[in-house]
Design a protein around this motif. Structure first.
Motif, PDB file in Angstrom:
ATOM      1  N   ASP A 294       0.830  -1.208   0.000  1.00 34.00           N
ATOM      2  CA  ASP A 294       0.000   0.000   0.000  1.00 34.00           C
ATOM      3  C   ASP A 294       0.866   1.260   0.000  1.00 34.00           C
ATOM      4  OD1 ASP A 294      -2.387  -1.314  -0.104  1.00 34.00           O
ATOM      5  OD2 ASP A 294      -2.883  -1.075   2.014  1.00 34.00           O
ATOM      6  N   ALA A 295       1.936   1.253   0.791  1.00 37.04           N
ATOM      7  CA  ALA A 295       2.813   2.428   0.873  1.00 37.04           C
ATOM      8  C   ALA A 295       3.528   2.665  -0.462  1.00 37.04           C
ATOM      9  CB  ALA A 295       3.827   2.235   1.994  1.00 37.04           C
ATOM     10  N   ARG A 297       2.411   1.684  -3.355  1.00 33.96           N
ATOM     11  CA  ARG A 297       1.362   2.096  -4.298  1.00 33.96           C
ATOM     12  C   ARG A 297       1.100   3.604  -4.157  1.00 33.96           C
ATOM     13  NH1 ARG A 297      -1.872  -1.681  -2.826  1.00 33.96           N
ATOM     14  NH2 ARG A 297      -1.180  -3.216  -4.346  1.00 33.96           N
ATOM     15  N   GLU A 298       1.063   4.083  -2.926  1.00 38.95           N
ATOM     16  CA  GLU A 298       0.867   5.515  -2.695  1.00 38.95           C
ATOM     17  C   GLU A 298       2.072   6.308  -3.193  1.00 38.95           C
ATOM     18  OE1 GLU A 298      -0.696   8.420   0.904  1.00 38.95           O
ATOM     19  OE2 GLU A 298       0.070   6.418   1.371  1.00 38.95           O
ATOM     20  N   ALA A 304      -3.009   5.058  -2.081  1.00 36.30           N
ATOM     21  CA  ALA A 304      -2.775   3.665  -1.687  1.00 36.30           C
ATOM     22  C   ALA A 304      -3.798   2.717  -2.307  1.00 36.30           C
ATOM     23  CB  ALA A 304      -2.828   3.552  -0.169  1.00 36.30           C
ATOM     24  N   GLN A 305      -4.987   3.244  -2.636  1.00 36.19           N
ATOM     25  CA  GLN A 305      -6.036   2.392  -3.196  1.00 36.19           C
ATOM     26  C   GLN A 305      -5.938   2.240  -4.709  1.00 36.19           C
ATOM     27  OE1 GLN A 305      -6.420   5.115  -1.310  1.00 36.19           O
ATOM     28  NE2 GLN A 305      -8.083   4.912   0.204  1.00 36.19           N
ATOM     29  N   ARG A 378      -7.783   4.069   4.665  1.00 32.96           N
ATOM     30  CA  ARG A 378      -7.599   3.389   3.379  1.00 32.96           C
ATOM     31  C   ARG A 378      -8.640   2.279   3.217  1.00 32.96           C
ATOM     32  NH1 ARG A 378      -1.039   2.395   3.768  1.00 32.96           N
ATOM     33  NH2 ARG A 378      -0.374   4.581   3.568  1.00 32.96           N
TER      34      ARG A 378
END
Length: 425
Positions: A294-295, A297-298, A304-305, A378
């Protein structure tokens, strides 16, 4: 008293009562009656008819005193595994043509059933430790027959006995066969009797004597060594022993020299979004480098999504992960990891670098996960969570050197290390 509590206290299980009590938690029970079976192997009819007959056969055997040595807890596990043993057939049943005949098959329904049940049984009120025993029986209920048919060596029997009670598997399979109508039923029952005899002869009916000797020898030989290193040597030794690569405890110790040339610790997580993975990891593994998808991806997309660049996210994550392994730095791989094909490259690479691997499984009631998800910054749509529960693949204990299972309060409900180190002393 709830129906589940009655079963815990030793009451017999009746299919219609179980269906009424459990179907709101296990909705596939309602679909068994509409799921056909192949008439050659199941002339009795649909899956509900078969399940009812299997339960009746089991209860008759228990009443007749066939299993006097089984405890009340074991009978509880056996009864619930029996009612759910074919629960995933509605999801897996299809037809195929073979030898000029259309056949009805349900490939991998045992494995799919165990995965389907593992979170839903929690919602039903089944205790964590009971969930693992019950789903193990569901997952492996066909294995006894195949060990005999394929003339498997000792190691395969030991491997199965580490996962599920061979005595309960035998009882479940006898009931499964007596609860069906087919021409070769007596031949199939003979295979299960051969399984029982093989388990007794090979020392895996009531214990794992061979592994007792192995573990005792390794613990004595490596006394004083850091526990993660000892555990790595033990697990790798057991796997090699069961695969027929080595034959004595002494060989496990001699193999340890190459295993200990390098060392670091890898932790990877398992659990749907909102299980509490990141929060728990921060407290338990300070100083570990954390690779959180997630990190990353952000970092790459700004959100993050955002799933639009998952390929790039994984590439960056794996490059950072491999660098940690090269540098022998302790590292956490923080992701849902709900599929085995996502997990296996991570664990395989760790073993290539001779790391110790711990898998942390977050086993939290689905209602609690849904509640937590709504308060997360998130959060994901409930439909995604439902899809995760439907398709997740619960990890096997041999996917890592150590397995921890964490409940909704953050407490460890299962630790494979204590089982391995203590139960064989």
């Amino acid at each position: 008293m709830s129906y589940l509590k009655q079963l815990e206290k030793g009451a017999p299980l009746v299919f219609e009562e179980a269906k009424a009590a459990f179907s709101s938690y296990i909705p596939l029970l309602l679909e068994l009656k509409d799921t056909e079976q192949d008439l050659v192997w199941h002339a009795e009819g649909d899956v509900e008819v078969h399940t009812r007959m299997v339960l009746e056969s089991l209860e008759e055997a228990i009443a007749d005193g066939h299993y006097p040595l089984l405890s009340q807890k074991e009978l509880y596990h056996l009864r619930l595994a029996t009612v759910f043993h074919d629960v995933a057939k509605p999801l897996t049943t299809r037809t195929r043509v073979r030898d000029g005949r259309e056949q009805v098959i349900a490939p991998k329904h045992a494995e799919r059933g165990a995965n389907y049940l593992v979170y839903r049984l929690l919602s039903m009120g089944v205790a964590h430790e009971d969930v693992y025993a019950i789903t193990a029986l569901v997952r492996h209920h066909h294995d006894p027959k195949f060990l005999i048919l394929k003339d498997k060596p000792l190691g395969e029997y030991q491997r199965l006995a580490r996962r599920a009670s061979t005595q309960l598997l035998y009882a479940l399979e006898v009931a499964d066969l007596k609860g069906r109508i087919c021409e070769d039923r007596e031949d199939q029952l003979e295979l299960i009797e051969l399984f029982r005899l093989e388990c007794e002869d090979r020392g895996v009916w009531t214990s794992l004597f061979k592994h007792k000797l192995l573990i005792r020898h390794v613990l004595k030989s490596l006394e004083g060594m850091e526990i993660h290193k000892v555990e790595k040597v033990l697990r790798e030794g057991i796997w090699a022993f069961e695969q027929g690569l080595i034959y004595t405890p002494e060989e496990v110790v001699s193999r340890s020299f190459s295993l200990l040339e390098r060392h670091c610790n890898v932790v990877f997580t398992f659990g749907p979004a909102g299980s509490g993975k990141s929060t728990w990891l921060e407290k338990q593994y300070p100083g570990y480098e954390v690779i959180a998808l997630d990190a990353i991806r952000e970092e790459i997309t700004g959100k993050a999504q955002d799933q639009s660049k998952n390929g790039e996210v994984l590439q960056v994550a794996r490059e950072r992960y491999q660098q940690c392994l090269r540098d022998e730095r302790d590292v956490v791989w923080d992701a849902t990891n709900l599929r085995e094909d996502f997990r296996s490259p991570i664990t395989a690479l760790a073993r290539d670098y001779k790391a110790h691997v711990t898998q942390v499984l977050f086993h939290v009631e689905p209602s609690e996960i849904l509640r937590r998800n709504k308060s997360r910054s998130r959060s994901v749509p409930d439909t995604i969570l439902e899809r995760q529960f439907h398709s997740l693949e619960w990890p096997d204990v041999d996917e890592a050197h150590r397995t921890l299972i964490v409940d909704s309060t953050g407490n460890v409900r299962y630790d494979s290390r204590s089982g391995m180190m203590n139960s064989f002393k």
